[in-house]
Write a protein that holds these residues in place. Structure first.
Motif, PDB file in Angstrom:
ATOM      1  N   ASP A 272       0.828  -1.208   0.000  1.00 44.21           N
ATOM      2  CA  ASP A 272       0.000   0.000   0.000  1.00 44.21           C
ATOM      3  C   ASP A 272       0.861   1.256   0.000  1.00 44.21           C
ATOM      4  OD1 ASP A 272      -2.313  -1.439  -0.080  1.00 44.21           O
ATOM      5  OD2 ASP A 272      -2.754  -1.265   2.062  1.00 44.21           O
ATOM      6  N   ASP A 276       1.090   4.175  -2.805  1.00 47.12           N
ATOM      7  CA  ASP A 276       0.919   5.566  -2.397  1.00 47.12           C
ATOM      8  C   ASP A 276       2.094   6.424  -2.859  1.00 47.12           C
ATOM      9  OD1 ASP A 276      -0.214   7.756  -1.253  1.00 47.12           O
ATOM     10  OD2 ASP A 276      -0.035   7.077   0.815  1.00 47.12           O
ATOM     11  N   LYS A 310      -7.824   4.557  -5.127  1.00 47.59           N
ATOM     12  CA  LYS A 310      -7.811   4.666  -3.661  1.00 47.59           C
ATOM     13  C   LYS A 310      -7.859   6.109  -3.179  1.00 47.59           C
ATOM     14  CE  LYS A 310      -5.203   2.970   0.353  1.00 47.59           C
ATOM     15  NZ  LYS A 310      -4.017   2.193   0.796  1.00 47.59           N
TER      16      LYS A 310
END
Length: 336
Positions: A272, A276, A310
């Protein structure tokens, strides 16, 4: 004045120096000088350099009192050089027999005193596989170099080591203190040159730089990325924001930025956070320079698509703050 000066920055190269410097000695002519500049090495590099000074009268040794980096060291060499032409050599590479001598002779045979003479170049990767840059003469055949600069500049390797430069031409020019200093120097000098000569019959061999180097800064995405942005702006100031220049430079910019993506994908951090960080960097570059997604490889593009699913869009200020936080959380985290 000597015909040629070859500048050799040295920092902790004891494992490579003897073989590389012997290659260099065989690559220069009698009326040449080799400037070995030790950048405060902490291994036995300085002792090896001193042995070469005793071995060959063409070799001079200079020392930096503190570690200053390759740009400072090369710039120091330019100021101290006594040759009509100036070349650069990395202390872990090799050249063909007579490489610099042949480039220099090509220049001296010309009545025009060319600004830059370009030799052959081979990149030797970690598996000893070679990648050669093509002969670009066809790009300039029948045309002045000034009319073909964009193609030449963007397709030629930006390494300074397979080229020699007229001493007068380098007056006022220098290596900036940015990562990939060769790239900025290449664009500045090539874009400023009026007369470029090629001799691809002799070759410079560029070896991987991971071994024996402190690469920590290269693996830190924040310093790496912002350093590139500042360097890009610096180069625009030197050359100007001409359409042709931007067109050619963006090709290098895309390749360079893609390198960041590939590096971060290999980091040993949560997936993740990889998504990001990569997504934030791509968003920043898109908003900063209107870069499209066509240059991304499938893996980086996939990361970016996951990122967009996201997160919503950020302002440029928010992106900057977010990038700072993310990148400083993960300095030097790479898979072994």
């Amino acid at each position: 004045m000597k015909d040629l000066s070859v500048i050799v920055p040295i920092y902790n190269k004891e494992d490579f120096m003897e073989q590389s410097l012997n290659s260099l000695l065989n690559g220069v002519g009698k009326d040449s000088e080799i400037l070995l500049i030790d950048d405060s090495s902490t291994d036995h590099s300085l002792l090896i350099a001193q042995d070469f000074v005793k071995m060959d009268s063409r070799v001079r040794l200079l020392k930096n009192k503190t570690n200053r980096g390759v740009s400072y060291t090369r710039n120091k060499g330019i100021k101290m050089a006594q040759g009509k032409y100036i070349g650069f050599f990395d202390a872990d590479d090799q050249v063909d027999y007579g490489f610099y001598d042949k480039l220099c002779q090509s220049a001296l045979d010309e009545d025009t005193n060319p600004d830059i003479i370009v030799g052959g170049f081979q990149l030797i990767d970690a598996n000893n596989l070679c990648f050669s840059f093509p002969n670009l003469s066809i790009l300039v055949e029948g045309y002045s170099f000034s009319l073909q600069k964009r193609k030449f500049v963007s397709r030629e390797t930006y390494s300074c080591c397979n080229k020699i430069y007229h001493h007068t031409f380098l007056e006022g020019k220098y290596f900036p203190n940015y990562i990939k200093e060769d790239m900025y120097f290449h664009y500045w000098t090539m874009w400023s040159a009026q007369n470029v000569l090629e001799n691809r019959k002799t070759t410079y061999y560029y070896y991987p730089k991971d071994a024996g180097r402190d690469n920590s800064y290269y693996h830190h995405p924040n310093g790496n990325f912002y350093d590139f942005i500042e360097g890009y702006q610096w180069l625009q100031q030197k050359i100007g924001s001409t359409k042709d220049f931007l067109s050619s430079f963006h090709e290098a910019q895309k390749r360079y930025f893609l390198g960041y993506m590939q590096s971060i994908v290999s980091w040993h951090i949560p997936i993740d956070d990889q998504i990001d960080l990569i997504g934030t960097m791509i968003d920043y570059c898109r908003k900063m320079h209107n870069m499209d997604l066509s240059f991304l490889d499938p893996v980086s593009l996939g990361f970016y698509q996951l990122y967009k699913e996201k997160y919503s869009d950020f302002s440029l200020d928010d992106l900057t703050k977010k990038l700072n936080v993310l990148s400083y959380n993960y300095p030097n985290q790479r898979k072994k």
